[in-house]
Design a protein around this motif. Structure first.
Motif, short mmCIF file in Angstrom:
data_model
loop_
_atom_site.label_atom_id
_atom_site.label_comp_id
_atom_site.label_asym_id
_atom_site.label_seq_id
_atom_site.Cartn_x
_atom_site.Cartn_y
_atom_site.Cartn_z
N SER A 81 0.82 -1.21 0.00
CA SER A 81 0.00 0.00 0.00
C SER A 81 0.86 1.26 0.00
O SER A 81 0.34 2.36 -0.18
N ALA A 82 2.16 1.13 0.19
CA ALA A 82 3.06 2.29 0.18
C ALA A 82 4.07 2.19 -0.96
O ALA A 82 5.16 2.73 -0.87
N SER A 83 3.69 1.52 -2.03
CA SER A 83 4.61 1.30 -3.15
C SER A 83 5.10 2.61 -3.74
O SER A 83 4.33 3.55 -3.94
N GLY A 84 6.39 2.66 -3.97
CA GLY A 84 6.99 3.84 -4.59
C GLY A 84 8.47 3.89 -4.31
O GLY A 84 8.96 3.26 -3.38
N GLY A 85 9.18 4.62 -5.12
CA GLY A 85 10.62 4.74 -4.95
C GLY A 85 10.97 5.68 -3.82
O GLY A 85 10.12 6.36 -3.24
N SER A 86 12.24 5.73 -3.51
CA SER A 86 12.71 6.60 -2.43
C SER A 86 12.84 8.04 -2.88
O SER A 86 12.90 8.94 -2.06
N ASN A 87 12.89 8.25 -4.20
CA ASN A 87 13.07 9.58 -4.79
C ASN A 87 14.38 10.24 -4.39
O ASN A 87 14.49 11.44 -4.38
N LEU A 88 15.36 9.44 -4.02
CA LEU A 88 16.68 9.97 -3.72
C LEU A 88 17.54 9.85 -4.97
O LEU A 88 17.69 8.77 -5.53
N GLY A 89 18.09 10.96 -5.41
CA GLY A 89 18.93 10.97 -6.60
C GLY A 89 20.30 10.37 -6.33
O GLY A 89 20.71 10.21 -5.18
N PRO A 90 21.05 10.04 -7.38
CA PRO A 90 22.33 9.36 -7.21
C PRO A 90 23.38 10.19 -6.47
O PRO A 90 24.33 9.65 -5.92
N LEU A 91 23.22 11.50 -6.42
CA LEU A 91 24.19 12.34 -5.71
C LEU A 91 23.69 12.77 -4.34
O LEU A 91 24.36 13.54 -3.65
N ASN A 92 22.52 12.30 -3.94
CA ASN A 92 21.94 12.67 -2.65
C ASN A 92 22.74 12.00 -1.53
O ASN A 92 22.91 10.78 -1.52
N PRO A 93 23.22 12.78 -0.55
CA PRO A 93 23.99 12.19 0.55
C PRO A 93 23.20 11.15 1.35
O PRO A 93 23.78 10.20 1.86
N ALA A 94 21.88 11.31 1.44
CA ALA A 94 21.07 10.34 2.17
C ALA A 94 21.11 8.98 1.48
O ALA A 94 21.19 7.94 2.14
N LEU A 95 21.07 8.96 0.15
CA LEU A 95 21.17 7.71 -0.59
C LEU A 95 22.54 7.08 -0.38
O LEU A 95 22.66 5.88 -0.17
N MET A 96 23.57 7.91 -0.43
CA MET A 96 24.93 7.40 -0.21
C MET A 96 25.04 6.74 1.17
O MET A 96 25.65 5.67 1.30
N ASP A 97 24.43 7.36 2.19
CA ASP A 97 24.48 6.79 3.55
C ASP A 97 23.74 5.47 3.63
O ASP A 97 24.21 4.52 4.26
N VAL A 98 22.57 5.40 3.00
CA VAL A 98 21.77 4.17 3.01
C VAL A 98 22.53 3.04 2.32
O VAL A 98 22.61 1.92 2.83
N VAL A 99 23.09 3.32 1.16
CA VAL A 99 23.83 2.31 0.41
C VAL A 99 25.05 1.86 1.21
O VAL A 99 25.34 0.66 1.30
N LYS A 100 25.76 2.79 1.81
CA LYS A 100 26.94 2.44 2.61
C LYS A 100 26.54 1.55 3.79
O LYS A 100 27.23 0.57 4.09
N GLY A 101 25.41 1.85 4.43
CA GLY A 101 24.92 1.00 5.52
C GLY A 101 24.59 -0.41 5.05
O GLY A 101 24.88 -1.40 5.73
N ARG A 102 23.99 -0.51 3.86
CA ARG A 102 23.65 -1.83 3.31
C ARG A 102 24.91 -2.61 2.95
O ARG A 102 24.98 -3.82 3.15
N ILE A 103 25.91 -1.92 2.42
CA ILE A 103 27.18 -2.58 2.11
C ILE A 103 27.82 -3.10 3.40
O ILE A 103 28.31 -4.24 3.44
N ASP A 104 27.81 -2.28 4.45
CA ASP A 104 28.38 -2.71 5.73
C ASP A 104 27.66 -3.94 6.28
O ASP A 104 28.28 -4.85 6.81
N THR A 105 26.34 -3.97 6.14
CA THR A 105 25.55 -5.12 6.60
C THR A 105 25.92 -6.38 5.82
O THR A 105 26.09 -7.46 6.41
N LEU A 106 26.05 -6.27 4.52
CA LEU A 106 26.42 -7.42 3.69
C LEU A 106 27.83 -7.91 4.03
O LEU A 106 28.08 -9.11 4.12
N ARG A 107 28.76 -6.99 4.21
CA ARG A 107 30.13 -7.37 4.55
C ARG A 107 30.20 -8.02 5.93
O ARG A 107 30.94 -8.98 6.13
N ALA A 108 29.40 -7.52 6.88
CA ALA A 108 29.39 -8.10 8.24
C ALA A 108 28.81 -9.50 8.23
O ALA A 108 29.25 -10.37 8.99
N ALA A 109 27.82 -9.76 7.38
CA ALA A 109 27.19 -11.07 7.31
C ALA A 109 28.10 -12.11 6.66
O ALA A 109 27.97 -13.30 6.91
N ASP A 110 29.01 -11.66 5.81
CA ASP A 110 29.90 -12.57 5.08
C ASP A 110 31.26 -11.90 4.90
O ASP A 110 31.63 -11.49 3.79
#
Length: 190
Positions: A81-110
């Motif tokens: 019911s909340a379908s939609g993109g994040s609307n964060l552009g590729p240069l948005n610092p918030a997107l960079m932070d989210v992606v970096k957090g996801r990378i850290d999670t993946l690296r920590a898991a393996d």
């Protein structure tokens, strides 16, 4: 005025019945007859219990399972019911932070995994509900799953190959893996 109002109201009621009742019932009846699974939401049922849909991703965070593409829906992930993109552009610092957090999670898991992390494991899809990951994303996770579950890597890779879906109609998109179907197959291993 009365002579104009009566035909207008009659036409309004007639068109409302045709477009608001008859046509939707006809189309729904044809869909349920021709494509019953798809018309019912492509639900996955196991032991008489609905587990999910082939069309909407689910949140997996246990290292024993393949993780899907991140969801952009808030406050709950994969909320249709909340379908939609994040609307964060590729240069948005918030997107960079989210992606970096996801990378850290993946690296920590393996931590031993030196493969490059595929983009679909760290970025959300346009709808935020994507149930699929690419072949590279599945390959990236296969070693972790084999290690955590104590099974051979070849078995996990075989399941990935078995559950790989080809391009839509042979030309659109890329080969992909439905994460829920693959994780259910993992649970079905003896």
């Amino acid at each position: 005025m009365k002579t104009l109002l009566r035909p207008a109201l009659s036409l309004f009621v007639l068109l409302s019945v045709i477009t608001g009742l008859a046509y939707p019932l006809l189309v729904t009846g044809i869909a349920k007859t021709t494509f019953p699974v798809e018309a019912g939401g492509s639900l996955i049922v196991k032991d008489g219990k609905t587990i999910g849909s082939r069309l909407i991703g689910q949140n997996f965070s246990d290292p024993r399972y393949f993780w899907g593409r991140p969801s952009a829906t808030t406050p709950m992930p994969y909320n249709a019911s909340a379908s939609g993109g994040s609307n964060l552009g590729p240069l948005n610092p918030a997107l960079m932070d989210v992606v970096k957090g996801r990378i850290d999670t993946l690296r920590a898991a393996d931590p031993g995994n030196t493969l490059p992390i595929p983009a679909d494991l760290v970025t959300a899809s346009a709808s935020g509900l994507d149930p699929h990951i690419g072949i590279a994303a599945a390959a990236y996770q296969a070693g972790r799953i084999a290690r955590v579950r104590g099974i051979e890597l070849a078995v996990v890779e075989g399941l990935v190959a078995q559950y790989t879906e080809s391009r839509q109609w042979g030309i659109f998109g890329e080969p992909r893996v439905n994460v829920l179907a693959l994780n259910l197959a993992l649970d079905g291993l003896r």
